[in-house]
Design a protein around this motif. Structure first.
Motif, PDB file in Angstrom:
ATOM      1  N   HIS A  49       0.825  -1.205   0.000  1.00 18.04           N
ATOM      2  CA  HIS A  49       0.000   0.000   0.000  1.00 18.04           C
ATOM      3  C   HIS A  49       0.865   1.263   0.000  1.00 18.04           C
ATOM      4  O   HIS A  49       0.659   2.150  -0.825  1.00 18.04           O
ATOM      5  CB  HIS A  49      -0.940   0.013   1.201  1.00 18.04           C
ATOM      6  CG  HIS A  49      -1.790   1.241   1.267  1.00 18.04           C
ATOM      7  ND1 HIS A  49      -2.908   1.391   0.480  1.00 18.04           N
ATOM      8  CD2 HIS A  49      -1.664   2.382   1.988  1.00 18.04           C
ATOM      9  CE1 HIS A  49      -3.446   2.577   0.721  1.00 18.04           C
ATOM     10  NE2 HIS A  49      -2.711   3.188   1.649  1.00 18.04           N
ATOM     11  N   GLU A  55      -3.065  -0.751  -3.716  1.00 20.82           N
ATOM     12  CA  GLU A  55      -3.770  -0.027  -2.666  1.00 20.82           C
ATOM     13  C   GLU A  55      -4.741  -0.950  -1.942  1.00 20.82           C
ATOM     14  O   GLU A  55      -5.316  -1.854  -2.530  1.00 20.82           O
ATOM     15  CB  GLU A  55      -4.508   1.161  -3.262  1.00 20.82           C
ATOM     16  CG  GLU A  55      -3.559   2.233  -3.742  1.00 20.82           C
ATOM     17  CD  GLU A  55      -4.263   3.552  -3.991  1.00 20.82           C
ATOM     18  OE1 GLU A  55      -5.420   3.717  -3.561  1.00 20.82           O
ATOM     19  OE2 GLU A  55      -3.631   4.411  -4.608  1.00 20.82           O
ATOM     20  N   HIS A  56      -4.890  -0.709  -0.649  1.00 22.49           N
ATOM     21  CA  HIS A  56      -5.787  -1.519   0.176  1.00 22.49           C
ATOM     22  C   HIS A  56      -6.887  -0.622   0.709  1.00 22.49           C
ATOM     23  O   HIS A  56      -6.626   0.480   1.214  1.00 22.49           O
ATOM     24  CB  HIS A  56      -5.005  -2.165   1.321  1.00 22.49           C
ATOM     25  CG  HIS A  56      -5.769  -3.227   2.018  1.00 22.49           C
ATOM     26  ND1 HIS A  56      -6.664  -2.963   3.020  1.00 22.49           N
ATOM     27  CD2 HIS A  56      -5.777  -4.569   1.844  1.00 22.49           C
ATOM     28  CE1 HIS A  56      -7.197  -4.087   3.446  1.00 22.49           C
ATOM     29  NE2 HIS A  56      -6.669  -5.090   2.750  1.00 22.49           N
ATOM     30  N   GLU A  57      -8.110  -1.074   0.624  1.00 21.62           N
ATOM     31  CA  GLU A  57      -9.283  -0.272   1.002  1.00 21.62           C
ATOM     32  C   GLU A  57      -9.218   0.202   2.456  1.00 21.62           C
ATOM     33  O   GLU A  57      -9.555   1.340   2.759  1.00 21.62           O
ATOM     34  CB  GLU A  57     -10.559  -1.093   0.767  1.00 21.62           C
ATOM     35  CG  GLU A  57     -11.833  -0.348   1.066  1.00 21.62           C
ATOM     36  CD  GLU A  57     -12.085   0.848   0.137  1.00 21.62           C
ATOM     37  OE1 GLU A  57     -12.799   1.762   0.556  1.00 21.62           O
ATOM     38  OE2 GLU A  57     -11.560   0.846  -0.988  1.00 21.62           O
ATOM     39  N   LEU A  58      -8.791  -0.656   3.369  1.00 17.87           N
ATOM     40  CA  LEU A  58      -8.756  -0.283   4.785  1.00 17.87           C
ATOM     41  C   LEU A  58      -7.634   0.702   5.113  1.00 17.87           C
ATOM     42  O   LEU A  58      -7.626   1.287   6.194  1.00 17.87           O
ATOM     43  CB  LEU A  58      -8.618  -1.533   5.658  1.00 17.87           C
ATOM     44  CG  LEU A  58      -9.784  -2.520   5.599  1.00 17.87           C
ATOM     45  CD1 LEU A  58      -9.471  -3.760   6.427  1.00 17.87           C
ATOM     46  CD2 LEU A  58     -11.060  -1.854   6.095  1.00 17.87           C
ATOM     47  N   LYS A  60      -6.768   3.290   2.963  1.00 19.29           N
ATOM     48  CA  LYS A  60      -6.872   4.429   2.053  1.00 19.29           C
ATOM     49  C   LYS A  60      -6.734   5.775   2.764  1.00 19.29           C
ATOM     50  O   LYS A  60      -6.400   6.771   2.144  1.00 19.29           O
ATOM     51  CB  LYS A  60      -8.170   4.382   1.265  1.00 19.29           C
ATOM     52  CG  LYS A  60      -9.415   4.542   2.091  1.00 19.29           C
ATOM     53  CD  LYS A  60     -10.646   4.457   1.226  1.00 19.29           C
ATOM     54  CE  LYS A  60     -11.899   4.543   2.096  1.00 19.29           C
ATOM     55  NZ  LYS A  60     -13.092   4.363   1.297  1.00 19.29           N
ATOM     56  N   HIS A  61      -6.945   5.801   4.078  1.00 20.58           N
ATOM     57  CA  HIS A  61      -6.804   7.049   4.844  1.00 20.58           C
ATOM     58  C   HIS A  61      -5.342   7.401   5.130  1.00 20.58           C
ATOM     59  O   HIS A  61      -5.053   8.474   5.643  1.00 20.58           O
ATOM     60  CB  HIS A  61      -7.575   6.946   6.166  1.00 20.58           C
ATOM     61  CG  HIS A  61      -7.022   5.909   7.099  1.00 20.58           C
ATOM     62  ND1 HIS A  61      -7.258   4.563   6.913  1.00 20.58           N
ATOM     63  CD2 HIS A  61      -6.240   6.022   8.186  1.00 20.58           C
ATOM     64  CE1 HIS A  61      -6.634   3.893   7.879  1.00 20.58           C
ATOM     65  NE2 HIS A  61      -6.011   4.755   8.657  1.00 20.58           N
TER      66      HIS A  61
END
Length: 72
Positions: A49, A55-58, A60-61
């Motif tokens: 990531h 990229e990883h959804e969890l 993304k911040h």
């Protein structure tokens, strides 16, 4: 330059793992517990990531990106 991972350094310094350094020097395989693999898998997700590979959804911040990360 030789770069060591945190787990390698910790393995060699912790009092209850004092045998780990000797095992590494002698080429003896140390036990691979299930939670080690889970940690490696999570580490790979984070590395991918922050390097922009996947990229990883969890995550993304997290806006941090690195040019160079561990690949092996």
């Amino acid at each position: 330059m030789i770069t060591l991972s945190y787990s390698t350094i910790a393995n060699c310094l912790q009092p209850h793992n004092s045998h780990a350094w000797l095992c590494k020097q002698m080429g003896v395989k140390t036990p691979d517990y299930g939670y080690f693999q889970e940690g490696k898998d999570c580490h790979r997700i984070v590395q991918d990531h922050v390097s922009g590979i996947a990229e990883h959804e969890l995550l993304k911040h997290i806006p941090i990106k690195f040019d160079v990360v561990e690949t092996v």
